[in-house]
Design a protein around this motif. Structure first.
Motif, mmCIF file in Angstrom:
data_model
loop_
_atom_site.group_PDB
_atom_site.id
_atom_site.type_symbol
_atom_site.label_atom_id
_atom_site.label_comp_id
_atom_site.label_asym_id
_atom_site.label_seq_id
_atom_site.Cartn_x
_atom_site.Cartn_y
_atom_site.Cartn_z
ATOM 1 N N TYR A 121 47.380 62.794 9.726
ATOM 2 C CA TYR A 121 47.162 61.060 10.302
ATOM 3 C C TYR A 121 48.544 60.302 9.684
ATOM 4 O O TYR A 121 49.209 60.387 8.801
ATOM 5 N N GLU A 139 46.118 64.792 19.161
ATOM 6 C CA GLU A 139 45.724 63.070 19.591
ATOM 7 C C GLU A 139 44.325 63.173 19.749
ATOM 8 O O GLU A 139 43.857 62.515 21.061
ATOM 9 N N ASP A 192 42.621 61.004 18.816
ATOM 10 C CA ASP A 192 42.453 59.362 19.260
ATOM 11 C C ASP A 192 42.239 59.008 20.786
ATOM 12 O O ASP A 192 41.674 58.578 21.665
ATOM 13 N N THR A 198 46.447 62.534 14.881
ATOM 14 C CA THR A 198 46.086 61.281 15.607
ATOM 15 C C THR A 198 47.598 60.539 14.796
ATOM 16 O O THR A 198 47.412 60.918 13.293
#
Length: 419
Positions: A178, A239, A241, A283
């Protein structure tokens, strides 16, 4: 006349779909055939804006600049060299010491744990999606803290299974990368697969979502089945999230809730054997990921990937300038003055500087390589793209870090004096 009509029709199609790179390449080739080199060069600049490292476009650009400088345009090559290959790199100009730059960036070190992947692991059905990256972590410039974390949490246990067993640790479960956007999380995931000698299977949310009821869940299952079939495999979910958003915030979206449930089921070792499948996620907003996806056996480990450090910026700038005509470029000075820019920002700087040099070349009719003045002019026009992300991250650290999940992010923000 018929050929001219073909070119006119293709230009009309390009106006309607400017982002279709293959169509623009066809237009460039037709313009070169008609010796309209200045027009072709302008289209090269636009194409490189969409795909800065495209070797085919770079080769066409060199033919245009050679013709505009009074020489004969080189014939089209029989085969287009792959980005990063020796043939593609040979387009760099001799007045810049790229060999010295390579030494400054760092030599590529052969990793200790690399083994071949037999061809029978990849079926014809999978060949178009499953990759075999040649990248290694040594190819990732700088980012020493990230590499250390990867070695501690994933690579170390895999290289030393008996020692890991003795200490009660393993590489099972998933690893979540992240950080701010445009900082190389996908590149790092590919390098991890190369380090393991494993297949690499990158997945985006568009590969999963479907308009038909139940199809998205079936897509999730099919993706994990393909990864298991091609083990050892690094399954990379980008991605996360967006794909695994908090179900408490999706009461109105039954489809997305069931997709998250399916993802949880596939990652659960109690229901499926994921032996040889290493799940990596990326993410920009881990605080939006469903809490169940962060439990042990799923994405139970997180590694923060921040803005590129000095060594990484040097490597990124070198990569994006390596196949372009340049003169008088001081990579170290550039890297020192680009603190705070993401990797995507640095690529934008190089593309913008190239366009400035091309525009000047078209006005004068003489080829002028990209110089420091072009880079500085581009830098004056480009602002860091990660400002909004850091504002969100600061709020999370201040008000939603009760369990210490983002302590590493907090230390990073403190080091950057953003807290």
């Amino acid at each position: 006349m018929a050929d001219d009509q073909v070119l006119t029709d293709m230009l009309t199609m390009l106006d309607r779909s400017p982002g279709v790179l293959a169509l623009r390449v066809c237009v460039i080739e037709l313009l070169i055939e008609r010796q309209r080199f200045a027009d072709a060069l302008a289209h090269c600049g636009t194409a490189l804006g969409h795909d800065p490292g495209n070797a085919q476009v770079l080769g066409l650009m060199m033919r245009c600049t050679t013709a505009l400088s009074g020489g004969s345009p080189a014939p089209a090559p029989d085969a287009t060299p792959a980005p990063g290959s020796t043939a593609a790199a040979s387009a760099a100009q001799p007045d810049f010491d790229w060999a010295a730059a390579e030494d400054e960036v760092g030599d590529i070190i052969e990793p200790a744990f690399v083994h071949g992947v037999p061809s029978e692991f990849v079926t014809d059905e999978d060949a178009a999606t499953v990759e075999r990256p040649s990248l290694r972590l040594a190819d990732v410039g700088g980012m020493s803290e990230v590499k250390q974390q990867l070695d501690l949490t994933l690579l170390g246990p895999l290289r030393n299974p008996e020692l890991a067993k003795a200490f009660g640790t393993s590489a099972r479960g998933g690893l979540l990368l992240y950080g701010p956007p445009g900082c190389g999380k996908t590149f790092i995931a590919s390098a991890v697969a190369g380090e393991l000698g494993a297949n690499f299977y990158p997945i985006e949310i568009t590969d999963i979502l479907d308009i038909y009821t139940g199809a998205s869940e079936r897509n999730v299952h099919s993706i994990f089945e393909m990864a298991r079939r091609n083990a050892p495999c690094v399954l990379f979910l980008d991605e996360v999230d967006a794909l695994g958003h908090k179900r408490s915030q999706m009461q109105a979206s039954t489809t997305m809730r069931t997709v998250v449930n399916q993802l949880l089921t596939e990652m659960d070792s109690a229901t499926h054997s994921n032996e040889g499948v290493f799940v990596l996620g990326a993410t920009n907003h881990p605080w939006d990921v469903d809490v169940a996806l962060r439990r042990p056996g799923r994405f139970d480990r997180m590694i923060f990937v921040g803005l590129p450090d000095l060594a990484a910026r040097t490597s990124i700038l070198h990569y994006h300038l390596r196949d372009r005509p340049v003169a008088g470029i001081d990579l170290n000075a550039l890297a020192a003055h680009t603190d705070g820019l993401s990797g995507a920002d640095l690529a934008h700087v190089c593309t913008s500087a190239t366009q400035l040099a091309m525009a000047d070349s078209m006005r004068s009719g003489e080829v002028r390589p990209v110089g420091m003045a072009d880079i500085q002019a581009a830098l004056a026009q480009i602002r860091p793209s990660t400002g909004a992300w850091f504002e969100s991250a600061r709020n999370v650290v201040e008000f939603a870090n009760g369990d210490g999940s983002y302590d590493d992010l907090a230390l990073y923000l403190k080091r950057l004096k953003r807290r």
